[in-house]
Design an enzyme around this catalytic site. Sequence first.
Site, PDB file in Angstrom:
ATOM      1  N   ASP A 100       0.798  -1.020  -0.057  1.00  0.00           N
ATOM      2  CA  ASP A 100       0.000   0.019  -0.038  1.00  0.00           C
ATOM      3  C   ASP A 100       0.929   1.386   0.130  1.00  0.00           C
ATOM      4  OD1 ASP A 100      -2.698   1.020   0.440  1.00  0.00           O
ATOM      5  OD2 ASP A 100      -3.203  -1.057   1.076  1.00  0.00           O
ATOM      6  N   ASP A 201      -3.259   4.522  -2.324  1.00  0.00           N
ATOM      7  CA  ASP A 201      -4.369   4.971  -1.274  1.00  0.00           C
ATOM      8  C   ASP A 201      -4.989   6.328  -1.619  1.00  0.00           C
ATOM      9  OD1 ASP A 201      -6.121   4.197   1.099  1.00  0.00           O
ATOM     10  OD2 ASP A 201      -5.343   6.112   1.639  1.00  0.00           O
ATOM     11  N   GLU A 258      -5.995   3.631  -6.066  1.00  0.00           N
ATOM     12  CA  GLU A 258      -7.544   3.653  -5.580  1.00  0.00           C
ATOM     13  C   GLU A 258      -8.340   5.012  -6.072  1.00  0.00           C
ATOM     14  OE1 GLU A 258     -10.105   3.204  -1.537  1.00  0.00           O
ATOM     15  OE2 GLU A 258      -8.244   4.438  -1.573  1.00  0.00           O
ATOM     16  N   HIS A 326     -10.959  -4.500   2.652  1.00  0.00           N
ATOM     17  CA  HIS A 326     -10.997  -4.390   4.001  1.00  0.00           C
ATOM     18  C   HIS A 326     -12.027  -3.050   4.219  1.00  0.00           C
ATOM     19  CE1 HIS A 326      -8.538  -1.051   2.131  1.00  0.00           C
ATOM     20  NE2 HIS A 326      -8.384  -0.704   3.485  1.00  0.00           N
ATOM     21  N   ASP A 327     -12.545  -2.348   3.491  1.00  0.00           N
ATOM     22  CA  ASP A 327     -13.339  -1.157   3.594  1.00  0.00           C
ATOM     23  C   ASP A 327     -14.853  -1.466   3.639  1.00  0.00           C
ATOM     24  OD1 ASP A 327     -11.368   0.391   4.328  1.00  0.00           O
ATOM     25  OD2 ASP A 327     -11.383   1.117   2.122  1.00  0.00           O
TER      26      ASP A 327
HETATM   27  O1  ISL Z   1     -14.491   3.034   3.575  1.00  0.00           O
HETATM   28  C1  ISL Z   1     -14.944   3.970   2.739  1.00  0.00           C
HETATM   29  C2  ISL Z   1     -16.273   3.871   3.058  1.00  0.00           C
HETATM   30  O2  ISL Z   1     -16.771   3.180   3.803  1.00  0.00           O
HETATM   31  C3  ISL Z   1     -14.218   4.660   1.760  1.00  0.00           C
HETATM   32  O3  ISL Z   1     -15.040   5.890   1.503  1.00  0.00           O
HETATM   33  C4  ISL Z   1     -12.937   5.132   2.275  1.00  0.00           C
HETATM   34  O4  ISL Z   1     -12.529   5.852   3.104  1.00  0.00           O
HETATM   35  C5  ISL Z   1     -12.072   5.555   0.644  1.00  0.00           C
HETATM   36  O5  ISL Z   1     -12.520   4.351  -0.198  1.00  0.00           O
HETATM   37  C6  ISL Z   1     -10.671   5.665   1.204  1.00  0.00           C
HETATM   38  O6  ISL Z   1     -10.257   4.377   1.718  1.00  0.00           O
HETATM   39  C7  ISL Z   1      -9.021   4.231   1.759  1.00  0.00           C
HETATM   40  O7  ISL Z   1      -8.244   5.484   2.607  1.00  0.00           O
HETATM   41  C8  ISL Z   1      -8.737   5.629   3.744  1.00  0.00           C
HETATM   42  C9  ISL Z   1      -8.507   4.181   4.679  1.00  0.00           C
HETATM   43  O8  ISL Z   1      -9.383   4.540   5.801  1.00  0.00           O
HETATM   44  C10 ISL Z   1      -9.103   3.144   3.959  1.00  0.00           C
HETATM   45  O9  ISL Z   1      -9.089   1.902   4.536  1.00  0.00           O
HETATM   46  C11 ISL Z   1      -8.521   3.175   2.571  1.00  0.00           C
HETATM   47  O10 ISL Z   1      -8.948   1.934   1.874  1.00  0.00           O
HETATM   48  C12 ISL Z   1      -7.760   6.770   4.524  1.00  0.00           C
HETATM   49  O11 ISL Z   1      -6.414   6.296   4.161  1.00  0.00           O
END
Ligand code: ISL
Length: 548
Positions: A100, A201, A258, A326-327
Amino acid sequence: MNHQNTWWKQGFFYQLYPRSFMDSNHDGIGDIRGIISKIDYLKQLGIKAIWLNPVYQSPNDDMGYDISNYNEVMTEFGTKEDLKELIDLLHQNGIKLVMDLVVNHTSDEHQWFIESRKSKDNPYRDFYIWRDNHNNQPPNNWSSFFTPSAWKLDTLTNSWYLHLFSEKQPDLNWENESMRRAIYAMINRWFDFGVDGFRMDVITLIAKNPKLPDGNRFFNDHGYSMAFENYALQPKMYDYLQELKENTARPHTMYLGEATFANQSNAHTLIGDDKPMDLIFQFDLMDVDSGKHKFDVIPIDYNRFKRTLFDWQKAIPWNTLFLCNHDQARSVSRFGNTSNESLWNRSAKMLGVAIHLMKGTSFIYQGEEIGMTNSRFEDPKELKDIESINYYKLSQEQGHEAIAWEGILKKARDHARTPIQWNGLDYAGFSTVEPWMKVNQNYHEINVQKQQNDPNSILNFYRKLIQLKTNSVTLTYGDVIEIETNIKSLLIYKRVLENEEYLIICNLSNEIHRLDFSLKGYQLVLSNMLHSGYELESYVAYVYRKVS
Ligand code: ISL
Ligand code: CA
């Protein structure tokens, strides 16, 4: 296109969330040596690459997405030597490792931010986005993903800093060239170390409209605006990523962005040979059950589900294919059916076929290959994730917590983060002590050991599915042709390359349907049922190959 060299198009990725994968040293937290102990499992699964969630030093306000040191491994996860050993072992087994890259923000405990806060003339001041304090009002009305306002007042210099995520995740200022150079140097060190690529990210958010104007849409309950028109896919983002690529990319490395807020009309500006990224994640499919917001859960509209899949196939030449990360909540709980064992088993397999035989790079999220389900959280105190914790707290202040809790039970990110269920022993064999997060109650029924030698298991089905696609040029590179049907819960498509043709039929629903065209000349190659035919029971999946 040289098919042979594009390793990220051939074979499945496995997304590995290290904190919950395997604990090797009995502290309840998954770690790198735990992953090393499971390389055989990954190899047997047949995957070709791993996307590893952040393993850098972090105070874990957002579970590793708040990095305090890019060059060190999180102490609980092990050492850099462990990581090197993991990479070498994976490579020996033909598996690539993608890490990541979290460079929209750092932790507020990163040395850069510690310096930046100190004074307005500190050399690191401009590594972050600061504005003077006037009348104790935030500099604009932007909302954050995790808190009402995206600004926090820092008393040390009486100034506000921007944080699109938590208060402990200050946004980096990409306008600052020294900051950018430091990031490129860091990336190069990790490429030298042996990583094969990066999942970037929220990379579409790195450039902000320098005027920081107010947003005028998508207001949250506190009156702040999700003002993404001012920070998503800004013109400068393309320049920064071009520069990043020029200064870092190597012949066999890859960048997977992402692409938060990417859509079908702008996605083509992001991926391709002369574009900033090799692959992108877009999230349209993750919204098909969202009403007014993520936690306002509505029933799946199968038409929308299908349109999303097929329209994205047309929008860009190469997609990423996933139903979980994971989200997200667990895919079988969300898009399948967990009401009894047989529907759980069948729908989990069907979802694998439906998504992964499309054209694009497939991603399995850890535990999906054994059909892991959402957890039955009993108390808000069990939540670990800042998103749902904050959401619940805010809803309490407004007296909506009962509704919020319903949404959390369906969609909280924590569902994906419970420990992997390896066997039926204490703590599901993930650890010998109480894990950092409660194991899902159903680990006696759902675990790897139970499925390992069961020919009917989801795990063995996934192994077959992975092999089938990985070994087939047609299922990898062939065109996707939608077969239209009046029955909206049937997903039917062909994959065609030269003279070879596959036909994929999935019933996305709990209803029984009948096929209205002939299957003459087709041979069944994979299915989640014992019998094939024209009667399509709930959640069936059939993969046929044309033989005459
Ligand atoms: O998880 C989300 C909604 O529930 C998304 O909006 C998420 O916050 C967004 O896709 C960004 O995600 C990434 O960056 C975030 C982190 O919390 C997430 O785990 C990561 O995948 C901030 O770094
Ligand atoms: Ca551990």
